[in-house]
Design a protein around this motif. Structure first.
Motif, PDB file in Angstrom:
ATOM      1  N   SER A   1       6.504   4.805   3.980  1.00  0.00           N
ATOM      2  CA  SER A   1       7.986   5.209   4.094  1.00  0.00           C
ATOM      3  C   SER A   1       8.702   5.319   2.452  1.00  0.00           C
ATOM      4  O   SER A   1       8.018   4.772   1.623  1.00  0.00           O
ATOM      5  CB  SER A   1       8.709   4.138   4.587  1.00  0.00           C
ATOM      6  N   LEU A   2       9.908   5.767   2.278  1.00  0.00           N
ATOM      7  CA  LEU A   2      10.438   6.069   1.031  1.00  0.00           C
ATOM      8  C   LEU A   2      10.836   4.717   0.760  1.00  0.00           C
ATOM      9  O   LEU A   2      11.302   3.769   1.582  1.00  0.00           O
ATOM     10  CB  LEU A   2      11.607   6.999   1.381  1.00  0.00           C
ATOM     11  N   LEU A   3      10.710   4.364  -0.514  1.00  0.00           N
ATOM     12  CA  LEU A   3      10.737   2.855  -1.056  1.00  0.00           C
ATOM     13  C   LEU A   3      12.118   2.753  -1.600  1.00  0.00           C
ATOM     14  O   LEU A   3      12.479   1.568  -1.877  1.00  0.00           O
ATOM     15  CB  LEU A   3       9.770   2.679  -1.985  1.00  0.00           C
ATOM     16  N   ALA A   4      12.932   3.803  -1.980  1.00  0.00           N
ATOM     17  CA  ALA A   4      14.009   3.658  -2.876  1.00  0.00           C
ATOM     18  C   ALA A   4      14.923   4.848  -2.837  1.00  0.00           C
ATOM     19  O   ALA A   4      14.199   6.019  -2.602  1.00  0.00           O
ATOM     20  CB  ALA A   4      13.792   3.288  -4.062  1.00  0.00           C
ATOM     21  N   SER A   5      16.054   4.889  -3.060  1.00  0.00           N
ATOM     22  CA  SER A   5      17.072   6.141  -3.505  1.00  0.00           C
ATOM     23  C   SER A   5      17.415   5.836  -5.016  1.00  0.00           C
ATOM     24  O   SER A   5      17.572   5.018  -5.356  1.00  0.00           O
ATOM     25  CB  SER A   5      18.092   6.110  -2.625  1.00  0.00           C
ATOM     26  N   TYR A   6      17.984   7.040  -5.450  1.00  0.00           N
ATOM     27  CA  TYR A   6      18.086   7.212  -6.906  1.00  0.00           C
ATOM     28  C   TYR A   6      19.521   7.635  -7.128  1.00  0.00           C
ATOM     29  O   TYR A   6      19.982   8.501  -6.160  1.00  0.00           O
ATOM     30  CB  TYR A   6      17.236   7.841  -7.618  1.00  0.00           C
TER      31      TYR A   6
ATOM     32  N   THR B   1      19.505  15.617  -9.769  1.00  0.00           N
ATOM     33  CA  THR B   1      18.822  16.356  -8.619  1.00  0.00           C
ATOM     34  C   THR B   1      17.459  15.637  -8.493  1.00  0.00           C
ATOM     35  O   THR B   1      16.674  15.706  -9.336  1.00  0.00           O
ATOM     36  CB  THR B   1      18.935  17.783  -8.825  1.00  0.00           C
ATOM     37  N   GLU B   2      17.031  15.528  -7.308  1.00  0.00           N
ATOM     38  CA  GLU B   2      15.800  14.874  -6.970  1.00  0.00           C
ATOM     39  C   GLU B   2      14.849  16.032  -6.374  1.00  0.00           C
ATOM     40  O   GLU B   2      15.564  16.797  -5.371  1.00  0.00           O
ATOM     41  CB  GLU B   2      15.737  13.730  -5.894  1.00  0.00           C
ATOM     42  N   PHE B   3      13.624  16.111  -6.644  1.00  0.00           N
ATOM     43  CA  PHE B   3      12.630  17.138  -5.960  1.00  0.00           C
ATOM     44  C   PHE B   3      11.226  16.908  -6.261  1.00  0.00           C
ATOM     45  O   PHE B   3      10.836  15.819  -6.732  1.00  0.00           O
ATOM     46  CB  PHE B   3      12.798  18.558  -6.694  1.00  0.00           C
ATOM     47  N   ALA B   4      10.416  17.506  -5.436  1.00  0.00           N
ATOM     48  CA  ALA B   4       8.782  17.165  -5.490  1.00  0.00           C
ATOM     49  C   ALA B   4       8.798  15.917  -5.399  1.00  0.00           C
ATOM     50  O   ALA B   4       7.862  15.123  -5.780  1.00  0.00           O
ATOM     51  CB  ALA B   4       8.346  17.744  -6.876  1.00  0.00           C
ATOM     52  N   THR B   5       9.322  15.504  -4.047  1.00  0.00           N
ATOM     53  CA  THR B   5       8.986  14.087  -3.661  1.00  0.00           C
ATOM     54  C   THR B   5       7.796  14.047  -2.728  1.00  0.00           C
ATOM     55  O   THR B   5       7.433  14.655  -1.913  1.00  0.00           O
ATOM     56  CB  THR B   5      10.174  13.628  -2.805  1.00  0.00           C
TER      57      THR B   5
ATOM     58  N   SER C   1       0.770  -1.279  -0.235  1.00  0.00           N
ATOM     59  CA  SER C   1      -0.010   0.156  -0.046  1.00  0.00           C
ATOM     60  C   SER C   1       0.830   1.268   0.170  1.00  0.00           C
ATOM     61  O   SER C   1       0.313   2.336  -0.018  1.00  0.00           O
ATOM     62  CB  SER C   1      -0.998   0.057   1.131  1.00  0.00           C
ATOM     63  N   ASP C   2       2.157   1.098   0.186  1.00  0.00           N
ATOM     64  CA  ASP C   2       3.204   2.192  -0.089  1.00  0.00           C
ATOM     65  C   ASP C   2       3.145   2.926  -1.332  1.00  0.00           C
ATOM     66  O   ASP C   2       3.462   1.932  -2.224  1.00  0.00           O
ATOM     67  CB  ASP C   2       4.568   1.827   0.695  1.00  0.00           C
ATOM     68  N   VAL C   3       3.206   4.175  -1.538  1.00  0.00           N
ATOM     69  CA  VAL C   3       3.677   4.923  -2.653  1.00  0.00           C
ATOM     70  C   VAL C   3       4.692   5.835  -2.638  1.00  0.00           C
ATOM     71  O   VAL C   3       4.712   6.693  -1.690  1.00  0.00           O
ATOM     72  CB  VAL C   3       2.504   5.396  -3.436  1.00  0.00           C
ATOM     73  N   HIS C   4       5.609   5.884  -3.749  1.00  0.00           N
ATOM     74  CA  HIS C   4       6.559   6.957  -3.528  1.00  0.00           C
ATOM     75  C   HIS C   4       6.826   7.435  -4.853  1.00  0.00           C
ATOM     76  O   HIS C   4       7.254   6.938  -5.649  1.00  0.00           O
ATOM     77  CB  HIS C   4       7.959   6.227  -3.003  1.00  0.00           C
ATOM     78  N   LEU C   5       6.704   8.888  -5.114  1.00  0.00           N
ATOM     79  CA  LEU C   5       6.494   9.607  -6.254  1.00  0.00           C
ATOM     80  C   LEU C   5       7.703  10.543  -6.256  1.00  0.00           C
ATOM     81  O   LEU C   5       7.808  11.466  -5.208  1.00  0.00           O
ATOM     82  CB  LEU C   5       5.239  10.211  -6.597  1.00  0.00           C
TER      83      LEU C   5
ATOM     84  N   PRO D   1      16.455  -0.255  -3.712  1.00  0.00           N
ATOM     85  CA  PRO D   1      15.254  -0.364  -3.095  1.00  0.00           C
ATOM     86  C   PRO D   1      15.500  -0.369  -1.497  1.00  0.00           C
ATOM     87  O   PRO D   1      16.408  -0.735  -1.135  1.00  0.00           O
ATOM     88  CB  PRO D   1      14.804  -1.849  -3.524  1.00  0.00           C
ATOM     89  N   ALA D   2      14.363   0.011  -0.752  1.00  0.00           N
ATOM     90  CA  ALA D   2      14.783   0.092   0.579  1.00  0.00           C
ATOM     91  C   ALA D   2      14.500  -1.227   1.313  1.00  0.00           C
ATOM     92  O   ALA D   2      15.002  -1.634   2.513  1.00  0.00           O
ATOM     93  CB  ALA D   2      13.727   0.940   1.257  1.00  0.00           C
ATOM     94  N   SER D   3      13.694  -2.046   0.819  1.00  0.00           N
ATOM     95  CA  SER D   3      13.525  -3.604   1.226  1.00  0.00           C
ATOM     96  C   SER D   3      13.608  -4.588   0.405  1.00  0.00           C
ATOM     97  O   SER D   3      13.630  -4.185  -0.900  1.00  0.00           O
ATOM     98  CB  SER D   3      12.234  -3.586   2.126  1.00  0.00           C
ATOM     99  N   THR D   4      13.369  -5.846   0.643  1.00  0.00           N
ATOM    100  CA  THR D   4      13.495  -6.932  -0.164  1.00  0.00           C
ATOM    101  C   THR D   4      11.943  -7.119  -0.658  1.00  0.00           C
ATOM    102  O   THR D   4      11.614  -8.110  -1.174  1.00  0.00           O
ATOM    103  CB  THR D   4      14.016  -8.243   0.355  1.00  0.00           C
TER     104      THR D   4
END
Length: 444
Positions: free
Chosen positions: A306-311, A297-301, A278-282, A326-329
């Motif tokens: 929770s945060l699901l990933a880093s880029y 540069t990452e913005f407008a998050t 049910s988690d969504v990260h945009l 990804p933040a988890s398996t």
């Protein structure tokens, strides 16, 4: 002598009497007066009937031929002069002979009248049937004055003229034409293509690439297709060079979400959605490179949970890659939409070799009240990209620059104004070194 003559007439009278008796035995007693009376009445009735028939026939001929032809026949009745015989016996014998002749004539006349009457009755019946038909037609013709009938007649006349003008009917369904392969065209997703070997049109899969200069992909658009005027699109418009890119992973290892040739594109803008349960990260990422290194540069998050990933991004061989960790398996689905901006070769690019303010894009004030820009400046191997939001009221323009990313120093600054009926986006380069600007604009 007189006695012999008397015997002679007596023999004749006896023979006549026997003849009369024979006739009477066959026909019966005949009342001459009654018979003549009945014959007279019958003739009068028959004459009346003939007169009526003549009138009906005349009426029929008048209607059919528009002229009245009436022929009247005159019947001449000849009266017979009675025979007077002085001798009483001769008179009696002659009277019996006359009676016999009258009986024969009456029988023949009655037979003729019956035949004529039957024939006349057939003629009259036919005439009456025709007259009844005529009467029905006349009744229908009289109803033509009805407004509804007039309206229907006019509509029928219009349809008749329309059909005549079109040259007749024809097949109205493509599938039934002789030069069409029905079995191959009645399939979802098929389009018509001519096959010379069969001499027919067949159904083929629509590849999205047609003759006639069709657009096959976003790269083709960026190399020189420019639309002047309104572009009406039915469906969703994706601000990317390709369809959305979807990647699913169940690992926390770094995963490449997308790659492109860095020799062709100098920068890109990504909108990335990550979902897990049910988690969504945009988030939105601006990316540039100098051929050796990549910068983001990452913005407008925005997120639910929770945060699901880093880029991050890098260059691998000839390709630039956008990477996710990804933040988890847990199973994580990444969906990307991208906008790639060419390093050079865009017909809309503007190159300047001075520090004078230069117009790099413009649009009519009536086209929209706001615009979203992705602007790329390139000077040698240095790249500078930024996102600009712009609004105007027809007189004054305001803008904000954000999500700026660069490989070295800033290559220019941006401003906007209104000149005549156009809004202009303008750039001022930081040096006189040749600087090329590429712009991606969305009007709102």
């Amino acid at each position: 002598m007189a006695a012999d003559l008397k015997d002679f007439f007596s023999a004749i009278g006896k023979a006549k009497k026997e003849k009369v008796d024979e006739v009477r035995s066959l026909v019966g007693e005949i009342d001459i007066d009654s018979m003549f009376s009945q014959v007279k009445v019958s003739i009068e009735e028959d004459n009346k009937k003939k007169e009526e028939q003549k009138k009906q026939v005349a009426a029929l001929e008048s209607w059919l031929y528009k002229e009245v032809v009436v022929k009247e026949e005159e019947e001449i009745i000849e009266e017979s002069t009675p025979i007077v015989v002085p001798h009483e016996e001769i008179e009696e014998e002659v009277e019996e002979e006359v009676v016999e002749e009258i009986e024969e004539e009456v029988v023949e006349e009655i037979e003729e009248e019956v035949v004529v009457e039957v024939e006349d009755d057939n003629t009259v019946d036919q005439a009456l049937k025709i007259l009844e038909t005529i009467k029905s037609k006349e009744e229908i013709r009289e109803n033509v004055s009805d407004p509804e009938i007039i309206k229907i007649r006019r509509e029928l006349e219009y349809l008749k003229n329309l059909v005549n003008a079109q040259g007749g009917g024809g097949e109205v369904r493509l599938e039934f034409l002789d030069d069409v392969d029905r079995d191959s065209i009645k399939v979802d997703g098929k389009v018509l293509s001519y096959q010379a070997s069969t001499g027919k049109f067949i159904g083929v899969t629509n590849s999205g690439e047609g003759g006639g200069g069709g657009l096959s992909n976003a790269e083709t658009i960026s190399t020189g297709v420019k639309i002047t005027g309104d572009l009406v699109v039915t469906g969703e418009v994706l601000a990317s060079t390709e369809a959305p890119i979807v990647t699913t992973t169940t690992s926390t290892s770094q995963t490449a979400l997308d790659t492109f040739a860095h020799s062709t594109y100098a920068s890109a803008v990504y909108n990335i959605q990550a979902t897990s349960g049910s988690d969504v990260h945009l988030t939105t990422i601006n990316l540039i490179h100098d051929g050796s290194d990549a910068y983001i540069t990452e913005f407008a998050t925005l997120k639910i949970g929770s945060l699901l990933a880093s880029y991050s991004a890098d260059i691998s061989g000839l390709n630039l890659r956008i990477l996710a960790t990804p933040a988890s398996t847990n199973s994580t689905v990444f969906t990307l939409k991208r906008t790639l901006i060419r390093g050079s070769g865009n017909t809309d690019e503007v190159t300047t070799t001075s520090t004078t303010e230069t117009t790099i894009d413009e649009f009519s004030t009536s086209s929209g009240s706001s615009a979203v820009y992705i602007v790329q400046a390139k000077q040698g191997s240095n790249v500078h990209t930024a996102k600009i939001h712009l609004v105007h009221d027809g007189t004054t323009v305001s803008l904000t620059e954000f999500a700026k990313v660069k490989t070295d120093s800033s290559l220019g600054t941006f401003d906007a104004d209104i000149s005549g009926s156009n809004v202009r986006l303008r750039a001022t380069s930081t040096s006189a070194t040749s600087t090329t600007y590429n712009v991606n604009r969305t009007l709102l």
